[in-house]
Design a protein around this motif. Sequence first.
Motif, PDB file in Angstrom:
ATOM      1  N   CYS A 189      27.006  30.696   2.120  1.00  0.00           N
ATOM      2  CA  CYS A 189      28.185  29.861   2.376  1.00  0.00           C
ATOM      3  C   CYS A 189      28.520  29.003   1.147  1.00  0.00           C
ATOM      4  O   CYS A 189      29.685  28.869   0.762  1.00  0.00           O
ATOM      5  N   ARG A 233      35.326  30.687  -4.289  1.00  0.00           N
ATOM      6  CA  ARG A 233      36.714  30.447  -3.868  1.00  0.00           C
ATOM      7  C   ARG A 233      37.391  29.440  -4.784  1.00  0.00           C
ATOM      8  O   ARG A 233      38.549  29.607  -5.176  1.00  0.00           O
ATOM      9  N   GLY A 249      32.057  21.828   3.917  1.00  0.00           N
ATOM     10  CA  GLY A 249      32.948  22.547   3.013  1.00  0.00           C
ATOM     11  C   GLY A 249      34.147  21.766   2.532  1.00  0.00           C
ATOM     12  O   GLY A 249      34.899  22.224   1.685  1.00  0.00           O
ATOM     13  N   GLN A 292      32.162  39.251   1.641  1.00  0.00           N
ATOM     14  CA  GLN A 292      33.553  39.114   2.100  1.00  0.00           C
ATOM     15  C   GLN A 292      34.032  40.390   2.795  1.00  0.00           C
ATOM     16  O   GLN A 292      34.807  40.342   3.745  1.00  0.00           O
ATOM     17  N   ARG A 295      31.856  38.678   6.720  1.00  0.00           N
ATOM     18  CA  ARG A 295      32.698  37.587   6.214  1.00  0.00           C
ATOM     19  C   ARG A 295      32.334  36.230   6.804  1.00  0.00           C
ATOM     20  O   ARG A 295      32.445  35.203   6.150  1.00  0.00           O
ATOM     21  N   SER A 296      31.875  36.214   8.051  1.00  0.00           N
ATOM     22  CA  SER A 296      31.592  34.933   8.715  1.00  0.00           C
ATOM     23  C   SER A 296      30.498  34.134   8.013  1.00  0.00           C
ATOM     24  O   SER A 296      30.419  32.919   8.164  1.00  0.00           O
ATOM     25  N   LEU A 302      30.429  33.389   5.065  1.00  0.00           N
ATOM     26  CA  LEU A 302      31.091  32.563   4.043  1.00  0.00           C
ATOM     27  C   LEU A 302      31.866  31.402   4.665  1.00  0.00           C
ATOM     28  O   LEU A 302      32.445  30.596   3.948  1.00  0.00           O
ATOM     29  N   ASN A 303      31.874  31.331   5.978  1.00  0.00           N
ATOM     30  CA  ASN A 303      32.689  30.328   6.682  1.00  0.00           C
ATOM     31  C   ASN A 303      31.928  29.007   6.824  1.00  0.00           C
ATOM     32  O   ASN A 303      30.964  28.936   7.581  1.00  0.00           O
ATOM     33  N   GLU A 349      32.663  26.224   8.340  1.00  0.00           N
ATOM     34  CA  GLU A 349      32.668  25.658   9.692  1.00  0.00           C
ATOM     35  C   GLU A 349      31.650  26.355  10.589  1.00  0.00           C
ATOM     36  O   GLU A 349      30.962  25.710  11.386  1.00  0.00           O
ATOM     37  N   LEU A 350      31.542  27.687  10.441  1.00  0.00           N
ATOM     38  CA  LEU A 350      30.571  28.424  11.251  1.00  0.00           C
ATOM     39  C   LEU A 350      29.147  28.042  10.860  1.00  0.00           C
ATOM     40  O   LEU A 350      28.287  27.811  11.711  1.00  0.00           O
ATOM     41  N   THR A 351      28.904  27.959   9.545  1.00  0.00           N
ATOM     42  CA  THR A 351      27.565  27.581   9.072  1.00  0.00           C
ATOM     43  C   THR A 351      27.205  26.180   9.560  1.00  0.00           C
ATOM     44  O   THR A 351      26.072  25.929   9.972  1.00  0.00           O
TER      45      THR A 351
END
Length: 678
Positions: free
Chosen positions: A207, A214, A545, A604, A608-609, A611-612, A614-616
């Motif tokens: 993440c 990015r 993030g 990616q 993909r999740s 890299l998120n 909010e999910l992490t």
Amino acid sequence: MGKSLYIAEKPSVAQEFAKALNIFAKRKDGYLESEEAVVTWCVGHLVTMSYPEEYDPSLKRWSLETLPFIPQEFKYEVIPGVAKQYRIVAGLLNRADVDTIYVCTDSGREGEYIYRLVEQQAQVTGKKRLRVWIDSQTEEEILRGIREAKDLSEYDNLSASAYLRAKEDYLMGINFSRLLTLKYGNSISSYLNTKYSVISVGRVMTCVLGMVVRREREIREFVETPFYRVLSAIGESGQTFEGEWRAVKGSRYFESFDLYKENGFKEKDKAEALIQYLKENNEPLTCQITSIEKKKEKKNPPLLYNLAELQNECSKRFKISPDETLRIVQELYEKKLVTYPRTDARVLSTAVAKEIHKNLNGLMKYDVAVPYLKEIVSFGSHKGLEKTRYVNDKQITDHYAIIPTGQGMGALNGLSHLSKQVYEVIVRRFLSIFYPPAVYQKVAIVTKIKEESFFSSFKVLAEEGYLKVAGNPAKKKAKTNNADSPDDGQNDGQMEADVNFFEKIKTLKKGMSLPVQALDIKEGKTSPPKRYNSGSLILAMENAGQLIEDEELRAQIKGSGIGTSATRGEILKKLFNIKYLSLNKKTQIVTPSMLGEMVYDVVQNSIRSLLNPELTASWEKGLNYVAEGDITSEEYMQKLDHFIVSRTEGVRGLRNQSQLRNCYDKIAQFYKKTNKGK
């Protein structure tokens, strides 16, 4: 009556416990013992999770057929390098004459896990176990922790969350690293012309890699836009102030397509046309004050340091990595100078606030603090601290903010220059909360030439307040609206005025006519996003993030970030070590490597999740729910197992190697020099 056994996380901490307990017995091999007590120590982790081949030798070979790997029962083993100390500790835990165990490992999730693994591996039964939870290593705090020690079972939920965190990192790391390496490792190694490539994946690590990549791509894709602002020089020759034109309501350019925002033009000739219009039939050039607003603004002392804030501060001030900051503040903690460093809280508890005079009294032996302490006594501000915003029991989980203990002054001379500087930073932030706010006087003026409005604002520091101890931030020079600033000239445009000039400005009144010495065009350019430095990256991790620059806003963010205060520096260090990220040691700026970007593209296009942010962050929040008893370990593991199985099956079915080749080609152009060097 049996003996009490005290088990600390490392030898230096065990030594402090022995001193506090007056155990001056001869040191034996791996422990200290007196008539009544035994003190021993771990050396960090003594036990770890076993690799898959311990479950089945065939699992040593990486194969898609054996994934996902999710054991029903997890296996653990003693770490070979510390096996001797493990045997000593395990023997003491099971000794017949030991009836009470005081768990004195670090007061946090990881410290809990270190002890529980040893107890589990040593199969300890039939002992009374008490948990010592302390916020500093002063003798007074150690004795309080022992005196108020609770039954270890009260920390079972914290222990459960620690086990789950380790299982989560283990399962994600092993399954996804093997999965993506088997699927895409060859494509990376053939592209880079290397022997082989292992793709390292981690719940938090991947993440963070995504955040940096990015940001780098946003900078690359940024297109610079020039814009042209019109500025007026108002006042008598030799003492003018600046006004910035804005296309507000009433302006002939209000909501015009020619504008870049409201304070500039896209084309220079439009700005020239405005100046020509304003000068027509207006000799000598004058303007009229249509509005003047005077007010005072208070700025409160900032909240105290938690680890992330301190790491960010030290990265900016001393250009050191978060890992180095943690090492220094850990040293200060072990020398009794500051409270527990691995904390997310920025406030104190009510109980600590009521005893804060002890910390202040102790600092009388620290020369830097003495003049400020005398003023704090005259304010009497330390007496009502518990009623301020710096004390909030609800905002504290394991530990309160990092503050000086007022003890351990004898150790100061033996510290490095950098460690002394970090200590001073902590002391100054602590002392500043006892000072009044800084007070600024502000004046905002609107002038008009014809129907066009020009805006000016000034401020002067009227009362230094807490800035006396915290330090006054660098003043802006006598220029407003820096067109080259990253906010495209959209800052508050305030000029730090000198006091004499400010007094003259305050005599101005609405309706007054003032001479205009000049109308000028200033060219500005939009700026790309800033790269992360090691400190701002830690803050962005803390805020899931989001890089929130405003300190007050950060304080209001609720919920968990990415990783924990104890692990964020280590995660960055790993990303540098495996060469996914690069760190400029001089500036502390963080950038991705070509390999790091390739791994990002692999993730990616597959999972993909990961890299998120909010999910992490939500995984971390889930661990907190387990620690608080809101959800069970079984519920958490069910979600984790489903995540790993579903993502593994998803990647199996992908056929996207050629698509990834295009991604690699796209980034390769930015690393041509690096590749030639190799």
